[in-house]
Design a protein around this motif. Structure first.
Motif, PDB file in Angstrom:
ATOM      1  N   LEU A 204       0.808  -1.221   0.000  1.00 18.12           N
ATOM      2  CA  LEU A 204       0.000   0.000   0.000  1.00 18.12           C
ATOM      3  C   LEU A 204       0.839   1.268   0.000  1.00 18.12           C
ATOM      4  O   LEU A 204       0.401   2.303  -0.512  1.00 18.12           O
ATOM      5  CB  LEU A 204      -0.954  -0.002   1.192  1.00 18.12           C
ATOM      6  N   VAL A 205       2.052   1.223   0.574  1.00 16.88           N
ATOM      7  CA  VAL A 205       2.892   2.430   0.629  1.00 16.88           C
ATOM      8  C   VAL A 205       3.367   2.840  -0.765  1.00 16.88           C
ATOM      9  O   VAL A 205       3.133   3.978  -1.194  1.00 16.88           O
ATOM     10  CB  VAL A 205       4.084   2.228   1.592  1.00 16.88           C
ATOM     11  N   PRO A 206       4.039   1.956  -1.534  1.00 17.22           N
ATOM     12  CA  PRO A 206       4.435   2.362  -2.893  1.00 17.22           C
ATOM     13  C   PRO A 206       3.238   2.587  -3.812  1.00 17.22           C
ATOM     14  O   PRO A 206       3.304   3.401  -4.743  1.00 17.22           O
ATOM     15  CB  PRO A 206       5.295   1.186  -3.388  1.00 17.22           C
ATOM     16  N   LEU A 207       2.118   1.898  -3.543  1.00 14.99           N
ATOM     17  CA  LEU A 207       0.928   2.091  -4.369  1.00 14.99           C
ATOM     18  C   LEU A 207       0.367   3.500  -4.174  1.00 14.99           C
ATOM     19  O   LEU A 207      -0.052   4.150  -5.140  1.00 14.99           O
ATOM     20  CB  LEU A 207      -0.129   1.050  -4.022  1.00 14.99           C
ATOM     21  N   ALA A 208       0.371   3.987  -2.938  1.00 21.23           N
ATOM     22  CA  ALA A 208      -0.112   5.344  -2.675  1.00 21.23           C
ATOM     23  C   ALA A 208       0.744   6.368  -3.410  1.00 21.23           C
ATOM     24  O   ALA A 208       0.223   7.340  -3.966  1.00 21.23           O
ATOM     25  CB  ALA A 208      -0.114   5.621  -1.174  1.00 21.23           C
ATOM     26  N   ALA A 209       2.060   6.149  -3.421  1.00 19.66           N
ATOM     27  CA  ALA A 209       2.953   7.057  -4.152  1.00 19.66           C
ATOM     28  C   ALA A 209       2.655   7.016  -5.646  1.00 19.66           C
ATOM     29  O   ALA A 209       2.701   8.043  -6.339  1.00 19.66           O
ATOM     30  CB  ALA A 209       4.407   6.680  -3.888  1.00 19.66           C
ATOM     31  N   LYS A 210       2.325   5.832  -6.150  1.00 15.07           N
ATOM     32  CA  LYS A 210       1.998   5.684  -7.572  1.00 15.07           C
ATOM     33  C   LYS A 210       0.689   6.395  -7.892  1.00 15.07           C
ATOM     34  O   LYS A 210       0.546   7.026  -8.945  1.00 15.07           O
ATOM     35  CB  LYS A 210       1.900   4.189  -7.902  1.00 15.07           C
ATOM     36  N   MET A 211      -0.273   6.323  -6.979  1.00 15.72           N
ATOM     37  CA  MET A 211      -1.569   6.972  -7.194  1.00 15.72           C
ATOM     38  C   MET A 211      -1.451   8.490  -7.191  1.00 15.72           C
ATOM     39  O   MET A 211      -2.265   9.179  -7.803  1.00 15.72           O
ATOM     40  CB  MET A 211      -2.558   6.528  -6.111  1.00 15.72           C
ATOM     41  N   ALA A 212      -0.450   9.008  -6.503  1.00 19.96           N
ATOM     42  CA  ALA A 212      -0.248  10.459  -6.470  1.00 19.96           C
ATOM     43  C   ALA A 212       0.197  10.984  -7.839  1.00 19.96           C
ATOM     44  O   ALA A 212      -0.031  12.157  -8.155  1.00 19.96           O
ATOM     45  CB  ALA A 212       0.786  10.820  -5.413  1.00 19.96           C
ATOM     46  N   ASP A 213       0.800  10.121  -8.655  1.00 14.99           N
ATOM     47  CA  ASP A 213       1.342  10.541  -9.948  1.00 14.99           C
ATOM     48  C   ASP A 213       0.537  10.049 -11.135  1.00 14.99           C
ATOM     49  O   ASP A 213       0.678  10.574 -12.240  1.00 14.99           O
ATOM     50  CB  ASP A 213       2.790  10.050 -10.097  1.00 14.99           C
ATOM     51  N   GLU A 214      -0.306   9.041 -10.938  1.00 11.73           N
ATOM     52  CA  GLU A 214      -1.039   8.447 -12.054  1.00 11.73           C
ATOM     53  C   GLU A 214      -2.533   8.389 -11.743  1.00 11.73           C
ATOM     54  O   GLU A 214      -2.928   8.315 -10.581  1.00 11.73           O
ATOM     55  CB  GLU A 214      -0.498   7.033 -12.347  1.00 11.73           C
ATOM     56  N   PRO A 215      -3.385   8.420 -12.771  1.00 13.57           N
ATOM     57  CA  PRO A 215      -4.842   8.505 -12.571  1.00 13.57           C
ATOM     58  C   PRO A 215      -5.515   7.174 -12.246  1.00 13.57           C
ATOM     59  O   PRO A 215      -6.183   6.565 -13.085  1.00 13.57           O
ATOM     60  CB  PRO A 215      -5.335   9.056 -13.913  1.00 13.57           C
ATOM     61  N   PHE A 216      -5.374   6.702 -11.030  1.00 11.36           N
ATOM     62  CA  PHE A 216      -6.043   5.474 -10.601  1.00 11.36           C
ATOM     63  C   PHE A 216      -7.468   5.786 -10.154  1.00 11.36           C
ATOM     64  O   PHE A 216      -7.745   6.856  -9.608  1.00 11.36           O
ATOM     65  CB  PHE A 216      -5.274   4.823  -9.456  1.00 11.36           C
ATOM     66  N   LYS A 217      -8.370   4.813 -10.373  1.00  8.43           N
ATOM     67  CA  LYS A 217      -9.750   4.964  -9.915  1.00  8.43           C
ATOM     68  C   LYS A 217     -10.264   3.758  -9.144  1.00  8.43           C
ATOM     69  O   LYS A 217     -11.346   3.813  -8.578  1.00  8.43           O
ATOM     70  CB  LYS A 217     -10.686   5.238 -11.117  1.00  8.43           C
ATOM     71  N   LEU A 218      -9.500   2.676  -9.107  1.00  7.70           N
ATOM     72  CA  LEU A 218      -9.982   1.476  -8.422  1.00  7.70           C
ATOM     73  C   LEU A 218      -8.825   0.703  -7.804  1.00  7.70           C
ATOM     74  O   LEU A 218      -7.792   0.499  -8.441  1.00  7.70           O
ATOM     75  CB  LEU A 218     -10.733   0.567  -9.406  1.00  7.70           C
ATOM     76  N   LEU A 219      -9.021   0.279  -6.547  1.00  8.60           N
ATOM     77  CA  LEU A 219      -8.086  -0.603  -5.849  1.00  8.60           C
ATOM     78  C   LEU A 219      -8.865  -1.839  -5.421  1.00  8.60           C
ATOM     79  O   LEU A 219      -9.865  -1.740  -4.706  1.00  8.60           O
ATOM     80  CB  LEU A 219      -7.481   0.099  -4.632  1.00  8.60           C
ATOM     81  N   ILE A 220      -8.407  -2.998  -5.869  1.00  4.96           N
ATOM     82  CA  ILE A 220      -9.054  -4.272  -5.540  1.00  4.96           C
ATOM     83  C   ILE A 220      -8.134  -5.078  -4.630  1.00  4.96           C
ATOM     84  O   ILE A 220      -6.931  -5.187  -4.890  1.00  4.96           O
ATOM     85  CB  ILE A 220      -9.357  -5.082  -6.821  1.00  4.96           C
ATOM     86  N   MET A 221      -8.706  -5.643  -3.568  1.00  9.76           N
ATOM     87  CA  MET A 221      -7.968  -6.581  -2.725  1.00  9.76           C
ATOM     88  C   MET A 221      -8.797  -7.868  -2.649  1.00  9.76           C
ATOM     89  O   MET A 221      -9.861  -7.915  -2.033  1.00  9.76           O
ATOM     90  CB  MET A 221      -7.715  -6.010  -1.324  1.00  9.76           C
ATOM     91  N   ASP A 222      -8.308  -8.909  -3.290  1.00  7.53           N
ATOM     92  CA  ASP A 222      -9.050 -10.153  -3.464  1.00  7.53           C
ATOM     93  C   ASP A 222      -8.229 -11.334  -2.932  1.00  7.53           C
ATOM     94  O   ASP A 222      -7.335 -11.840  -3.622  1.00  7.53           O
ATOM     95  CB  ASP A 222      -9.360 -10.347  -4.964  1.00  7.53           C
ATOM     96  N   SER A 223      -8.503 -11.798  -1.719  1.00  8.50           N
ATOM     97  CA  SER A 223      -9.461 -11.293  -0.749  1.00  8.50           C
ATOM     98  C   SER A 223      -8.706 -10.644   0.410  1.00  8.50           C
ATOM     99  O   SER A 223      -7.506 -10.835   0.555  1.00  8.50           O
ATOM    100  CB  SER A 223     -10.311 -12.448  -0.216  1.00  8.50           C
TER     101      SER A 223
END
Length: 339
Positions: A204-223
């Motif tokens: 989640l930490v590097p993903l949050a940094a990625k979301m700050a720079d790129e247009p994400f709209k969905l995060l899925i956690m399965d399961s």
């Protein structure tokens, strides 16, 4: 269905405009440097994945090199650059939600009507049910529909955290169903295999940094609970498991609200061993107990119907009535059920 995903440059430009509009509520931590905060202290907080104003002082003080005095200075500066931090009128909140909230189609018109338009951003949607009810198939379908412009724009990338090894190349035929370039759709989905609950936190930490720079709209956690059920065994570790689950849900909520993304989590079920189970139609209940129930914005149960029919029921939602709708699983993802 709305138009096809915009070209990458236009999507990126739209993302930058959305970021500018939302700076009043969330702002880049680098802006605090202009208010006298030390650049090195800001880097330490950012590298630790801490969000000022959304993190208690004791957690910030745990970061090496940040004293109590430095923490207070950072928090004071954070409040100055985020004027929306505090009370707003209900009318202002309504207007803000109408312009920022995006609803992502499930691929089924019946399910979209059930959910008031689709899966909402800035919220956590939990889907629980037994095997072969279409939870993972819905996740794959959303990987495609997220990249189709809808209400308030909304076309964006998808992050998929797979804890059960069920992510498959089902996206290509679903993309073809909606008339999208399958290769472009696949390029806009990032996935990671989480083998432990610690992996789920760490991603989640590097993903949050990625979301700050790129247009994400969905995060899925399965399961969300698959690894926790294995990594914590027996009643002796139940309290610690629930604590970790609560912390994970809190991190997901912060990501949903800060980056205006929809968070979709799937959940497993267990048989209810209580004596009252024999008096109810479906004696199965979701894993996670009250911790997960309170942390989820929307709770949806799915179950098998007759033949190929599947049923989704709204169990808990802040703005939706308790109701259910039918759907089916096809080679092209989730579709409407035809009797």
């Amino acid at each position: 269905m709305a138009a096809q995903l915009e070209p990458a440059q236009e999507v990126q430009q739209q993302h930058e405009e959305e970021v500018e509009e939302e700076l009043a509520e969330f702002a880049h931590i680098e802006r605090l440097e202009a208010l006298g905060c030390n650049r090195l202290d800001l880097k330490k907080a950012k590298d630790a994945g801490r969000r000022l104003g959304c993190c208690v002082r004791s957690r910030l003080s745990e970061i090496k090199g940040l004293s109590d005095a430095k923490v207070e200075k950072l928090l004071e500066a954070a409040r100055k650059v985020c004027p929306k931090f505090g009370f707003m009128t209900a009318k202002e909140v309504e207007a803000d939600r109408q312009t920022t909230i995006v609803r992502i189609s499930t691929g089924s018109q019946a399910l979209d009507e059930l959910l008031g338009g689709g899966i909402e951003t800035k919220a956590i949607t939990e889907i629980f049910g037994e095997w072969r009810t279409g939870k993972t198939q819905l996740c794959h379908t959303l990987c495609v529909t997220t990249q189709i412009g809808g209400e308030n724009g909304g076309a964006g990338k998808v992050a998929y955290i797979d804890t059960e090894g069920c992510f498959r190349q089902r996206i290509r035929p679903i993309a073809e169903r909606f008339g999208l370039d399958a290769d472009a759709v696949l390029d806009n989905v990032v996935t990671a295999r989480a083998h432990t609950y610690e992996n789920q936190f760490d991603f989640l930490v590097p993903l949050a940094a990625k979301m700050a720079d790129e247009p994400f709209k969905l995060l899925i956690m399965d399961s969300i609970t698959g690894n926790l059920r294995v990594d914590f065994c027996g009643r002796g570790e139940l309290a610690e498991r629930q604590q970790k689950l609560g912390q994970l849900m809190q991190r997901l909520r912060k990501i949903a609200e800060e980056y205006n993304v929809a968070v979709l989590i799937t959940n497993q079920v267990i048989s209810d061993p209580s004596g009252g189970a024999m008096f109810v139609a479906d004696p199965k209940k979701p894993v996670g107990g009250h911790v997960l129930a309170h942390a989820s914005t929307f709770r949806l149960s799915v179950r098998k119907g007759k033949a190929e029919q599947r049923l989704m029921k709204v169990v808990d939602a802040p703005n939706l009535p308790e109701a259910e709708a039918s759907y089916a699983i096809s080679a092209e993802g989730i579709v409407d059920y035809k009797d």
